[in-house]
Motif scaffolding. Structure first.
Motif, PDB file in Angstrom:
ATOM      1  N   SER A 132       1.397  -3.710  14.730  1.00 28.11           N
ATOM      2  CA  SER A 132       1.114  -2.936  13.520  1.00 28.11           C
ATOM      3  C   SER A 132       0.778  -3.699  12.279  1.00 28.11           C
ATOM      4  O   SER A 132      -0.396  -3.646  11.844  1.00 28.11           O
ATOM      5  N   LYS A 133       1.775  -4.705  11.978  1.00 29.60           N
ATOM      6  CA  LYS A 133       1.644  -5.659  10.880  1.00 29.60           C
ATOM      7  C   LYS A 133       0.147  -6.338  10.858  1.00 29.60           C
ATOM      8  O   LYS A 133      -0.573  -6.454   9.824  1.00 29.60           O
ATOM      9  N   ILE A 134       0.071  -7.040  12.177  1.00 31.90           N
ATOM     10  CA  ILE A 134      -1.309  -7.886  12.283  1.00 31.90           C
ATOM     11  C   ILE A 134      -2.434  -7.078  12.230  1.00 31.90           C
ATOM     12  O   ILE A 134      -3.462  -7.422  11.462  1.00 31.90           O
ATOM     13  N   SER A 138      -5.230  -7.531   9.144  1.00 33.48           N
ATOM     14  CA  SER A 138      -6.458  -7.906   9.603  1.00 33.48           C
ATOM     15  C   SER A 138      -7.386  -7.056   8.882  1.00 33.48           C
ATOM     16  O   SER A 138      -8.585  -7.381   8.387  1.00 33.48           O
ATOM     17  N   SER A 139      -7.160  -5.596   8.852  1.00 39.38           N
ATOM     18  CA  SER A 139      -7.768  -4.879   8.474  1.00 39.38           C
ATOM     19  C   SER A 139      -8.120  -4.873   6.858  1.00 39.38           C
ATOM     20  O   SER A 139      -8.995  -4.625   6.417  1.00 39.38           O
ATOM     21  N   ARG A 140      -6.885  -5.085   6.122  1.00 43.46           N
ATOM     22  CA  ARG A 140      -6.805  -5.388   4.808  1.00 43.46           C
ATOM     23  C   ARG A 140      -7.802  -6.594   4.485  1.00 43.46           C
ATOM     24  O   ARG A 140      -8.471  -6.566   3.462  1.00 43.46           O
ATOM     25  N   MET A 141      -7.865  -7.972   5.389  1.00 40.03           N
ATOM     26  CA  MET A 141      -8.581  -8.877   5.056  1.00 40.03           C
ATOM     27  C   MET A 141     -10.240  -8.332   5.157  1.00 40.03           C
ATOM     28  O   MET A 141     -10.919  -8.926   4.322  1.00 40.03           O
ATOM     29  N   LEU A 142     -10.695  -7.752   6.169  1.00 34.42           N
ATOM     30  CA  LEU A 142     -11.860  -7.301   6.375  1.00 34.42           C
ATOM     31  C   LEU A 142     -12.288  -6.125   5.025  1.00 34.42           C
ATOM     32  O   LEU A 142     -13.153  -6.588   4.683  1.00 34.42           O
TER      33      LEU A 142
END
Length: 196
Positions: A132-134, A138-142
């Motif tokens: 979930s953290k990964i 990833s979603s945050r970076m996108l």
């Protein structure tokens, strides 16, 4: 001829986007930290129980061998009453000790199996939290890349309003639900273990 909408001579600043990711990543980290402490404690328990199991298994095997040896020696002592009496006493001791070690070995084995099952549950939950953290990271970076791209396009096009429009992130809701679910599972697991 009607004039179009009047442009303001200064750019309109859009409010900074709300970063929901930090809070959820923090919750995942907190849940992971709690579970790691608990697993570390259980790992020590597993080591102790595994040592006890080895010791009791070895003791059980020794008493089983002693019992068999006494039976063999008793079979060859016809007519030797003194020796037969000593062997009979040794056999009675072995008869008492063998089931004692057998029961103790079984109890330790059951306990060890239960603790290992708890460790496996915690490891599974930790893996879920890490996934979930990964996903969230990833979603945050996108999301940040989309915001930066949107800002760059609006600066190049000269339209200040464009910076306020950010493409929706369809995966964010799913990722946040995954994170929330992982947190709930981890907390529920901790509560269940505290009650035992």
């Amino acid at each position: 001829m009607t004039a179009g909408p009047r442009r303001l001579p200064w750019p309109i600043k859009s409010p900074p986007p709300v970063d929901n990711y930090e809070e959820f990543i923090g919750r995942l980290d907190a849940a992971s930290a709690k579970l790691k402490v608990r697993r570390s404690s259980l790992d020590k328990t597993v080591e102790i129980l595994a040592l006890l199991l080895r010791q009791n298994t070895a003791g059980l095997q020794l008493w089983e061998q002693r019992l068999r040896r006494c039976d063999e020696l008793l079979a060859g002592t016809s007519g030797k009453s003194g020796r037969r009496t000593s062997l009979t006493e040794l056999r009675e001791v072995a008869l008492r000790m063998e089931p004692l070690f057998r029961n103790r070995t079984q109890r330790v084995d059951v306990r060890l199996t239960a603790v290992r099952a708890r460790c496996a549950e915690i490891t599974s939950s930790l893996n879920g939290l890490e996934k979930s953290k990964i996903k969230l990271t990833s979603s945050r970076m996108l999301s940040q890349e989309r915001e930066n791209l949107s800002r760059a396009i609006s600066e190049l096009s000269g339209t200040a309003d464009a910076a306020a429009v950010v493409e929706p992130d369809p995966g964010l809701r799913t990722d946040l639900q995954d994170a929330r679910h992982a947190i709930i599972l981890a907390e529920a697991l901790l509560e269940a273990k505290r009650e035992k």
